[in-house]
Write a protein that holds these residues in place. Structure first.
Motif, PDB file in Angstrom:
ATOM      1  N   GLY A  41       5.341 -13.112   5.400  1.00  0.00           N
ATOM      2  CA  GLY A  41       5.985 -12.221   4.447  1.00  0.00           C
ATOM      3  C   GLY A  41       5.722 -10.749   4.703  1.00  0.00           C
ATOM      4  N   ARG A  42       4.785 -10.450   5.599  1.00  0.00           N
ATOM      5  CA  ARG A  42       4.466  -9.057   5.913  1.00  0.00           C
ATOM      6  C   ARG A  42       4.782  -8.699   7.365  1.00  0.00           C
ATOM      7  NH1 ARG A  42      -0.614  -7.417   5.912  1.00  0.00           N
ATOM      8  NH2 ARG A  42      -1.524  -9.470   6.398  1.00  0.00           N
ATOM      9  N   PHE A  43       4.622  -9.640   8.266  1.00  0.00           N
ATOM     10  CA  PHE A  43       4.857  -9.407   9.692  1.00  0.00           C
ATOM     11  C   PHE A  43       6.142 -10.107  10.123  1.00  0.00           C
ATOM     12  CE2 PHE A  43       0.142  -8.831  11.182  1.00  0.00           C
ATOM     13  CZ  PHE A  43      -0.031  -7.852  10.211  1.00  0.00           C
ATOM     14  N   PRO A  64      -3.651   1.603   4.462  1.00  0.00           N
ATOM     15  CA  PRO A  64      -3.279   0.377   3.740  1.00  0.00           C
ATOM     16  C   PRO A  64      -1.902   0.539   3.110  1.00  0.00           C
ATOM     17  CG  PRO A  64      -5.553   0.952   3.284  1.00  0.00           C
ATOM     18  CD  PRO A  64      -4.984   2.099   4.066  1.00  0.00           C
ATOM     19  N   GLY A  65      -1.089  -0.487   3.277  1.00  0.00           N
ATOM     20  CA  GLY A  65       0.285  -0.425   2.808  1.00  0.00           C
ATOM     21  C   GLY A  65       1.257   0.135   3.814  1.00  0.00           C
ATOM     22  N   GLY A  66       0.739   0.646   4.911  1.00  0.00           N
ATOM     23  CA  GLY A  66       1.585   1.244   5.929  1.00  0.00           C
ATOM     24  C   GLY A  66       2.154   0.227   6.903  1.00  0.00           C
ATOM     25  N   ASN A 122       4.203  -4.800   8.356  1.00  0.00           N
ATOM     26  CA  ASN A 122       4.370  -4.026   7.132  1.00  0.00           C
ATOM     27  C   ASN A 122       3.284  -4.393   6.127  1.00  0.00           C
ATOM     28  OD1 ASN A 122       6.771  -2.947   8.212  1.00  0.00           O
ATOM     29  ND2 ASN A 122       8.018  -4.584   7.329  1.00  0.00           N
ATOM     30  N   SER A 123       3.159  -3.579   5.107  1.00  0.00           N
ATOM     31  CA  SER A 123       2.170  -3.833   4.040  1.00  0.00           C
ATOM     32  C   SER A 123       0.797  -4.143   4.637  1.00  0.00           C
ATOM     33  CB  SER A 123       2.641  -4.995   3.159  1.00  0.00           C
ATOM     34  OG  SER A 123       3.897  -4.713   2.595  1.00  0.00           O
ATOM     35  N   LEU A 124       0.384  -3.316   5.560  1.00  0.00           N
ATOM     36  CA  LEU A 124      -0.876  -3.562   6.269  1.00  0.00           C
ATOM     37  C   LEU A 124      -2.069  -3.515   5.331  1.00  0.00           C
ATOM     38  CD1 LEU A 124      -0.098  -1.590   9.518  1.00  0.00           C
ATOM     39  CD2 LEU A 124      -0.751  -3.997   9.430  1.00  0.00           C
TER      40      LEU A 124
END
Length: 126
Positions: A66-68, A14-16, A84-86
């Motif tokens: 916002g993450r991908f 998580p967060g990776g 990101n921020s998985l």
């Protein structure tokens, strides 16, 4: 014949971050919009992100905005998804999908596509 081959999946914390790739062949890649869709265990297909044939516009599901980041390299016939921020809820089999037009054609639950690859597994877990 159309071939879409995904790669880059794996196990992330998580967060990776992970970066998925999709190698396309059998059609003129630069003429078509492309998308990523995913299927979590026990759930239906979920559209994740899409990009126009010339990269002029990109779209994201609210769950990944916002993450991908989706991108493409038309010279190399390759589609990418930088994740990101998985989160654990991102765990799924991820597919790339060929659109039916140079722009994305939206439906009530995603986009229209006519081919999908075999998928690459993404697992987010500590």
């Amino acid at each position: 014949q159309v071939q879409l081959v995904e790669s880059g999946g794996g196990l992330a914390q998580p967060g990776g971050s992970l970066r998925l790739s999709c190698a396309a062949s059998g059609f003129t890649f630069s003429n078509y919009a492309m998308s990523w869709v995913r299927q979590a265990p026990g759930k239906g297909l979920e559209w994740v992100s899409g990009i126009y044939s010339d990269s002029s516009d990109t779209y994201y599901a609210d769950s990944v905005k916002g993450r991908f980041t989706i991108s493409r390299d038309n010279a190399k016939n390759t589609l990418f998804l930088q994740m990101n921020s998985l989160k654990p809820e991102d765990t799924a089999l991820y597919y790339c999908a060929k659109g039916i037009h140079s722009i994305l054609v939206f439906t009530s639950n995603g986009v229209k596509y006519d081919y999908r690859g075999q998928g690459t597994q993404v697992t987010v877990s500590s």
